[in-house]
Structure formats: C-alpha cells, structure tokens
Design a protein around this motif. Sequence first.
Motif, PDB file in Angstrom:
ATOM      1  N   GLU A 204       0.942  -1.143  -0.018  1.00 53.09           N
ATOM      2  CA  GLU A 204       0.106   0.000  -0.054  1.00 53.09           C
ATOM      3  C   GLU A 204       0.833   1.425   0.164  1.00 53.09           C
ATOM      4  OE1 GLU A 204      -4.065  -1.377   2.262  1.00 53.09           O
ATOM      5  OE2 GLU A 204      -2.683  -0.231   3.305  1.00 53.09           O
ATOM      6  N   GLN A 205       1.842   1.267   0.765  1.00 57.48           N
ATOM      7  CA  GLN A 205       2.635   2.429   0.790  1.00 57.48           C
ATOM      8  C   GLN A 205       3.383   2.689  -0.414  1.00 57.48           C
ATOM      9  OE1 GLN A 205       3.138   4.303   3.622  1.00 57.48           O
ATOM     10  NE2 GLN A 205       4.016   5.830   2.166  1.00 57.48           N
ATOM     11  N   PHE A 206       3.721   1.790  -1.120  1.00 58.19           N
ATOM     12  CA  PHE A 206       4.189   2.040  -2.759  1.00 58.19           C
ATOM     13  C   PHE A 206       3.409   2.676  -3.539  1.00 58.19           C
ATOM     14  CE2 PHE A 206       4.489   0.649  -7.114  1.00 58.19           C
ATOM     15  CZ  PHE A 206       5.771   0.852  -7.373  1.00 58.19           C
ATOM     16  N   HIS A 207       2.146   2.339  -3.367  1.00 59.26           N
ATOM     17  CA  HIS A 207       1.060   3.172  -3.961  1.00 59.26           C
ATOM     18  C   HIS A 207       0.971   4.400  -3.590  1.00 59.26           C
ATOM     19  CE1 HIS A 207      -0.449   0.062  -6.944  1.00 59.26           C
ATOM     20  NE2 HIS A 207      -0.251  -0.755  -6.119  1.00 59.26           N
ATOM     21  N   LYS A 208       0.919   4.574  -2.335  1.00 57.13           N
ATOM     22  CA  LYS A 208       0.713   5.831  -1.678  1.00 57.13           C
ATOM     23  C   LYS A 208       1.998   6.701  -2.213  1.00 57.13           C
ATOM     24  CE  LYS A 208      -1.155   6.411   2.850  1.00 57.13           C
ATOM     25  NZ  LYS A 208      -0.859   6.565   4.627  1.00 57.13           N
ATOM     26  N   ASP A 209       3.229   6.327  -2.175  1.00 56.78           N
ATOM     27  CA  ASP A 209       4.423   7.033  -2.581  1.00 56.78           C
ATOM     28  C   ASP A 209       4.206   7.620  -4.098  1.00 56.78           C
ATOM     29  OD1 ASP A 209       5.152   7.018  -0.176  1.00 56.78           O
ATOM     30  OD2 ASP A 209       6.594   5.357  -0.428  1.00 56.78           O
ATOM     31  N   ALA A 210       3.556   6.530  -4.705  1.00 57.84           N
ATOM     32  CA  ALA A 210       3.277   7.097  -6.396  1.00 57.84           C
ATOM     33  C   ALA A 210       2.088   7.849  -6.476  1.00 57.84           C
ATOM     34  CB  ALA A 210       3.246   5.563  -7.143  1.00 57.84           C
ATOM     35  N   GLY A 211       1.291   8.325  -5.472  1.00 57.75           N
ATOM     36  CA  GLY A 211       0.177   9.087  -5.828  1.00 57.75           C
ATOM     37  C   GLY A 211      -1.005   8.376  -5.972  1.00 57.75           C
ATOM     38  N   ARG A 212      -1.258   7.058  -5.659  1.00 56.97           N
ATOM     39  CA  ARG A 212      -2.185   6.350  -5.769  1.00 56.97           C
ATOM     40  C   ARG A 212      -2.757   5.846  -4.650  1.00 56.97           C
ATOM     41  NH1 ARG A 212       1.564   1.960  -9.120  1.00 56.97           N
ATOM     42  NH2 ARG A 212       2.218   2.955 -10.808  1.00 56.97           N
ATOM     43  N   SER A 213      -4.113   5.599  -4.557  1.00 59.06           N
ATOM     44  CA  SER A 213      -4.893   5.245  -3.354  1.00 59.06           C
ATOM     45  C   SER A 213      -5.498   3.816  -3.106  1.00 59.06           C
ATOM     46  CB  SER A 213      -6.056   6.248  -3.305  1.00 59.06           C
ATOM     47  OG  SER A 213      -6.857   6.056  -4.499  1.00 59.06           O
ATOM     48  N   GLN A 214      -4.858   2.822  -3.791  1.00 59.08           N
ATOM     49  CA  GLN A 214      -5.209   1.510  -4.035  1.00 59.08           C
ATOM     50  C   GLN A 214      -4.961   1.051  -2.612  1.00 59.08           C
ATOM     51  OE1 GLN A 214      -3.484  -0.981  -7.357  1.00 59.08           O
ATOM     52  NE2 GLN A 214      -5.044  -2.481  -6.940  1.00 59.08           N
ATOM     53  N   THR A 215      -5.909   0.279  -1.801  1.00 57.16           N
ATOM     54  CA  THR A 215      -5.641  -0.484  -0.635  1.00 57.16           C
ATOM     55  C   THR A 215      -6.082  -1.750  -0.839  1.00 57.16           C
ATOM     56  OG1 THR A 215      -7.814   0.046  -0.256  1.00 57.16           O
ATOM     57  CG2 THR A 215      -6.084   1.624   0.490  1.00 57.16           C
ATOM     58  N   TRP A 216      -5.574  -2.839   0.169  1.00 64.60           N
ATOM     59  CA  TRP A 216      -5.988  -4.065   0.398  1.00 64.60           C
ATOM     60  C   TRP A 216      -7.483  -4.366   0.742  1.00 64.60           C
ATOM     61  CZ3 TRP A 216      -3.480  -7.596  -2.442  1.00 64.60           C
ATOM     62  CH2 TRP A 216      -2.285  -7.513  -2.374  1.00 64.60           C
ATOM     63  N   SER A 217      -7.871  -3.483   1.881  1.00 62.46           N
ATOM     64  CA  SER A 217      -9.357  -3.544   2.502  1.00 62.46           C
ATOM     65  C   SER A 217     -10.050  -2.545   1.782  1.00 62.46           C
ATOM     66  CB  SER A 217      -9.059  -3.559   3.807  1.00 62.46           C
ATOM     67  OG  SER A 217     -10.529  -3.590   4.429  1.00 62.46           O
ATOM     68  N   GLN A 218     -10.921  -2.753   1.352  1.00 58.47           N
ATOM     69  CA  GLN A 218     -11.909  -1.783   0.691  1.00 58.47           C
ATOM     70  C   GLN A 218     -12.036  -0.337   1.178  1.00 58.47           C
ATOM     71  OE1 GLN A 218     -15.511  -2.956  -1.217  1.00 58.47           O
ATOM     72  NE2 GLN A 218     -15.833  -1.177  -2.391  1.00 58.47           N
ATOM     73  N   GLY A 219     -11.576   0.626   0.724  1.00 62.97           N
ATOM     74  CA  GLY A 219     -11.794   2.049   1.371  1.00 62.97           C
ATOM     75  C   GLY A 219     -10.978   2.315   2.432  1.00 62.97           C
ATOM     76  N   GLU A 220     -10.034   1.610   2.887  1.00 61.85           N
ATOM     77  CA  GLU A 220      -9.273   1.870   4.109  1.00 61.85           C
ATOM     78  C   GLU A 220      -7.837   1.259   4.074  1.00 61.85           C
ATOM     79  OE1 GLU A 220     -10.271   1.673   8.743  1.00 61.85           O
ATOM     80  OE2 GLU A 220     -10.952  -0.077   7.500  1.00 61.85           O
ATOM     81  N   TYR A 221      -6.759   2.160   4.483  1.00 63.27           N
ATOM     82  CA  TYR A 221      -5.524   1.669   4.725  1.00 63.27           C
ATOM     83  C   TYR A 221      -5.274   0.658   5.869  1.00 63.27           C
ATOM     84  CZ  TYR A 221      -3.948   4.887   0.991  1.00 63.27           C
ATOM     85  OH  TYR A 221      -3.636   5.706  -0.057  1.00 63.27           O
ATOM     86  N   LEU A 222      -4.457  -0.358   5.865  1.00 66.19           N
ATOM     87  CA  LEU A 222      -4.233  -1.070   6.814  1.00 66.19           C
ATOM     88  C   LEU A 222      -3.876  -0.459   8.046  1.00 66.19           C
ATOM     89  CD1 LEU A 222      -2.379  -3.983   5.057  1.00 66.19           C
ATOM     90  CD2 LEU A 222      -4.944  -3.843   5.554  1.00 66.19           C
ATOM     91  N   GLU A 223      -3.065   0.755   8.188  1.00 68.63           N
ATOM     92  CA  GLU A 223      -2.919   1.264   9.349  1.00 68.63           C
ATOM     93  C   GLU A 223      -3.910   1.999   9.899  1.00 68.63           C
ATOM     94  OE1 GLU A 223       0.172   4.204   8.132  1.00 68.63           O
ATOM     95  OE2 GLU A 223      -1.058   5.324   6.413  1.00 68.63           O
ATOM     96  N   ASP A 224      -4.806   2.542   9.240  1.00 71.96           N
ATOM     97  CA  ASP A 224      -6.023   2.945   9.771  1.00 71.96           C
ATOM     98  C   ASP A 224      -7.084   1.830  10.211  1.00 71.96           C
ATOM     99  OD1 ASP A 224      -5.286   5.533   8.928  1.00 71.96           O
ATOM    100  OD2 ASP A 224      -6.106   5.271   6.935  1.00 71.96           O
TER     101      ASP A 224
END
Length: 272
Positions: free
Chosen positions: A204-224
Amino acid sequence: MNNDETSSGKPVRHLLGLSGGKDSSALAIYLRDRVPEMEYFFADTGAELPETLEYIDMLEDYLGKRIVRLNPNRSFEYYLKLNGNFLPTVKTRWCTAELKIRPFEEYVGEDTAITYVGIRADEPRRMGYLSTKSNISARYPFIEDGIGKQDVIDILESAGLGLPQYYEWRNRSGCYFCFFQQKEEWLGLAERHPDLFEKAKSYEQFHKDAGRSQTWSQGEYLEDLVARADEIREKAKERKENKKKAANKKLIDKFSQENNDEEDDGCLICTL
C-alpha cells in the motif's frame, strides 16, 4: 473404451487441486481410496500462510502420494511486476488467473482430464468451475453424495488432521493479503503474523508514494484499520451474535443467512 480412456487410448487424468482449505482437503481424503489414480496439486502463490504450507505437508503424508507444487519459479511478486505493480482487486483478479488457473491449465496441457471440486452439497450458490478448456471437465463429489459442512469437519477429524490452524482467526485459505479478507481477519494477521502484515502494508505504501490510493481492504489503509481495532472487533462480535439469533428464525430465513456466510466470498479455486 472405458470411462477412464479417451478415443486415442490415452488415459483420462483425474486431478484434485488443493488450496489448503477444509473442503478440498476433506475431498482429497474422501476420494483417496475411491479414486486411487488421483493426481494432487497445489498452486503455491509464494504468498501463502505458514499454516497453509504446514497443512499441505501434513495432507501429503496422510495421502501417501506426492502433491505436485505448481509455480515453482513464478510467484506473486513476478506477476505483480508484469501488471505494472498494481495490486489485484475484486474486479481485477489477475492473481487468480495467473497464479491458479493458468498453472493448472498448463499442468493439464491437452490431456483429457476430470478435475474434482470440493463444493459442498449445502452451498449450491458456489456451483461453477473456472476453466473453460474443452478437455477439462469437473465433478462435484460432495454435491453428488450430499456431503455438507459438518461432514467435511468430521472427515478431517477422523483422519486425525482437523482444521488448518488459520481457521482460528480466518475463514478462508489463500494468500495472506487476500483482498476478500474481512477486516477482523486483517487484525488476526497483524496479531499472528506481524511480519506479513507489515509486508502487506508496504504494498500500500508503494502506491501511496506513487500518488495512488489503492488499498487491500476496500476503502481503508491497513494502518487506519488497525487504529480502530476495537470498533472492528465489536462489530464482528455483533455479527456473530446476530447469526446465532438467526438460528431461531423460520427455516427459510435461516437458509438465507447461511448462504450469505462470509467464508463463501472469494475465488473458488483459492478458497475451497
């Protein structure tokens, strides 16, 4: 020509794919002596839970026959790069296509084959098969013989294997980062395998750093997700209590509830 021979005289292959889940494992035990020529295989994604791999080894010992491991050189990471580092999702399940279906079809080749699928008699909603190749047909012995969930558990217990350990916190087999996981199952991963949870977060962090918002759990980052663990556990507890109450409803309502069981979500070839 008999039922186990093609018009060319070549034997029909009998195949059973194992996911490390309860249903395919019970089916292998159930058919061990009924179909002695059975070939067993396991499509290893390179992202399996340790409990899954341990269970496959135990099952291999019980069956007394080798379980062929597919994907020895091409894991999830390989296909992730081929797909531009975009994570698989419910709508784009390239992981299932590349790591489960394709290896299986390559393993079969052009041979005529029957594949045995562990869909139970009490889950008709899951009826289906994922290969469209004309030389591969499917059979559903549990449906044919009226085998349900409790029967499956009894088969595993009688064999001395029991359920895979991950069922203590997870409803399915499949990759540790499977996007079909419920949020409380992600919490289970964080507790049981913090190293794998952190690795899932890194994708997920890889996508964050690339300006994307893709997550494993729909609509929510794992850290949240972890930050609101208490809320998630409370909701999971409420769902379980509601399911128990549903047992007191009339039969048709109960049937509807059971067929919306969370364990029925996901890709059949991954979770059976």
